[in-house]
Write a protein that holds these residues in place. Structure first.
Motif, PDB file in Angstrom:
ATOM      1  N   MET A 151       0.817  -1.205   0.000  1.00 51.07           N
ATOM      2  CA  MET A 151       0.000   0.000   0.000  1.00 51.07           C
ATOM      3  C   MET A 151       0.858   1.266   0.000  1.00 51.07           C
ATOM      4  O   MET A 151       0.477   2.285  -0.536  1.00 51.07           O
ATOM      5  CB  MET A 151      -0.926  -0.009   1.211  1.00 51.07           C
ATOM      6  CG  MET A 151      -2.056   0.988   1.130  1.00 51.07           C
ATOM      7  SD  MET A 151      -3.180   0.845   2.529  1.00 51.07           S
ATOM      8  CE  MET A 151      -3.872  -0.782   2.251  1.00 51.07           C
ATOM      9  N   GLU A 194      -7.124   2.344   3.224  1.00 50.51           N
ATOM     10  CA  GLU A 194      -7.878   1.385   2.413  1.00 50.51           C
ATOM     11  C   GLU A 194      -8.440   2.067   1.170  1.00 50.51           C
ATOM     12  O   GLU A 194      -8.426   1.497   0.069  1.00 50.51           O
ATOM     13  CB  GLU A 194      -9.012   0.768   3.239  1.00 50.51           C
ATOM     14  CG  GLU A 194      -9.846  -0.254   2.482  1.00 50.51           C
ATOM     15  CD  GLU A 194      -9.059  -1.475   2.054  1.00 50.51           C
ATOM     16  OE1 GLU A 194      -9.439  -2.096   1.030  1.00 50.51           O
ATOM     17  OE2 GLU A 194      -8.063  -1.815   2.722  1.00 50.51           O
ATOM     18  N   ALA A 248      -5.800   2.368  -1.586  1.00 42.49           N
ATOM     19  CA  ALA A 248      -5.055   1.140  -1.843  1.00 42.49           C
ATOM     20  C   ALA A 248      -4.705   0.935  -3.313  1.00 42.49           C
ATOM     21  O   ALA A 248      -3.751   0.219  -3.629  1.00 42.49           O
ATOM     22  CB  ALA A 248      -5.834  -0.068  -1.329  1.00 42.49           C
ATOM     23  N   TYR A 297       0.634  -0.620   7.417  1.00 44.46           N
ATOM     24  CA  TYR A 297       0.231  -0.335   6.036  1.00 44.46           C
ATOM     25  C   TYR A 297       1.312  -0.596   4.997  1.00 44.46           C
ATOM     26  O   TYR A 297       1.036  -0.506   3.807  1.00 44.46           O
ATOM     27  CB  TYR A 297      -0.186   1.138   5.921  1.00 44.46           C
ATOM     28  CG  TYR A 297      -1.246   1.535   6.915  1.00 44.46           C
ATOM     29  CD1 TYR A 297      -2.504   0.945   6.895  1.00 44.46           C
ATOM     30  CD2 TYR A 297      -0.985   2.493   7.898  1.00 44.46           C
ATOM     31  CE1 TYR A 297      -3.475   1.295   7.814  1.00 44.46           C
ATOM     32  CE2 TYR A 297      -1.953   2.859   8.820  1.00 44.46           C
ATOM     33  CZ  TYR A 297      -3.195   2.258   8.774  1.00 44.46           C
ATOM     34  OH  TYR A 297      -4.152   2.614   9.700  1.00 44.46           O
ATOM     35  N   THR A 317       3.371  -5.727   1.981  1.00 43.63           N
ATOM     36  CA  THR A 317       2.613  -6.276   0.853  1.00 43.63           C
ATOM     37  C   THR A 317       2.301  -7.740   1.128  1.00 43.63           C
ATOM     38  O   THR A 317       3.207  -8.539   1.351  1.00 43.63           O
ATOM     39  CB  THR A 317       3.414  -6.157  -0.452  1.00 43.63           C
ATOM     40  OG1 THR A 317       3.717  -4.779  -0.664  1.00 43.63           O
ATOM     41  CG2 THR A 317       2.617  -6.688  -1.624  1.00 43.63           C
TER      42      THR A 317
END
Length: 309
Positions: free
Chosen positions: A1, A248, A251, A293, A296
């Motif tokens: 992200m 989110e 993203a 965050y 991956t």
């Protein structure tokens, strides 16, 4: 992200770092070194970016290099607003980049470039096109500041507010969109360059513009987005819920996230520009955000986590 983590914002601008408390940037240097090490320890694939200079100043880079800061970052970033605040012309953009390249071998990113529509929206549209012509191909990352104008009832992050005169009010007119979401002529000027020139858009805590911003960014074809996660906001009620929602929503973009703003109760003085009382606390905030965050996940691990949930 997260593609890149930017450590602070405009540290040589007194609206973002108090020079009276840290006149030689010694405290800033130590904080940045600790943050850079913490980010690297959590995820070595994330690019660490030194907070964008404003003004663009080679002597500032040399000062930080002497203190070991450049050993703990991968990129040096600059900000420029030649039609609004800087004492150089827009055509000097390539020369300003070369000034920084002359004092470091680190890649140089432009993480904020902008023109306000304070005087005329047509001037801003021309500024978008001219900035793109001057910078695309010159640097590997460009972020236009910004997508939205500031709402008039918000405050711009400056030191002296309305006492700055028109310099202050220009902050409210930097967007491609007006505060109500209506497009300016600059939107059409930006669209052909959206794949090569990203956007910098700060989102306030529980920002009502988030979902509309994402829709506009996708409509324009923006790939690279710069935004921020505020250390000060992390002490608000339900802060992680907001951070989760924000990240989110973003993203689908390659995100450069900026970590900055000192919580009042953790500063040497109670202000967001203050050096922290304990630099390690800022470094831990950066590490915590990267843990949350910056990892991956593979499709299989994501699916298994969903099944567990």
């Amino acid at each position: 992200m997260i593609e890149a983590a930017k450590i602070w914002n405009e540290p040589n601008n007194k609206s973002h770092w108090d020079p009276n408390l840290d006149p030689e940037w010694d405290l800033f240097a130590r904080m940045t070194i600790l943050a850079g090490q913490a980010i690297r320890a959590e995820n070595s694939t994330i690019t660490r970016v030194l907070g964008g200079m404003s003004p663009i100043d080679p002597s500032f880079v040399r000062r930080l290099d002497e203190r070991g800061v450049l050993d703990e970052v991968d990129v040096v970033a600059v900000h420029g607003f030649p039609l609004d605040w800087n004492l150089w012309q827009i055509h000097d953009w390539p020369n300003k980049i070369d000034e920084i390249r002359a004092v470091t071998d680190k890649p140089v990113w432009v993480t904020e470039a902008g023109v306000s529509s304070f005087g005329a929206e047509e001037v801003q549209a021309w500024g978008v096109k001219r900035t793109a012509e001057l910078l695309i191909g010159k640097v590997p990352r460009i972020h236009w500041y910004s997508l939205y104008d500031l709402p008039s009832h918000w405050e711009a992050t400056t030191r002296h507010k309305e006492a700055e005169g028109s310099s202050y009010y220009r902050h409210f007119h930097m967007g491609l969109l007006r505060a109500d979401g209506m497009p300016k002529p600059a939107v059409e000027a930006f669209a052909p360059y959206a794949g090569q020139m990203g956007i910098c858009q700060w989102f306030h805590y529980e920002d009502h513009r988030l979902d509309d911003a994402v829709a506009w960014l996708k409509r324009l074809g923006v790939r690279h987005l710069r935004t921020g996660l505020s250390w000060a906001d992390s002490f608000r009620p339900n802060a992680l819920d907001w951070f989760d929602r924000q990240m989110e929503a973003l993203a689908d973009f390659d995100v450069t996230v900026t970590f900055c703003f000192t919580p009042e109760h953790r500063g040497v003085e109670p202000h967001h520009t203050s050096p922290p009382q304990v630099a390690e606390e800022f470094a831990e905030f950066c590490a915590a955000m990267i843990r949350r965050y910056g990892t991956t996940r593979t499709a299989d691990s994501a699916a298994s986590m969903a099944a567990v949930g």
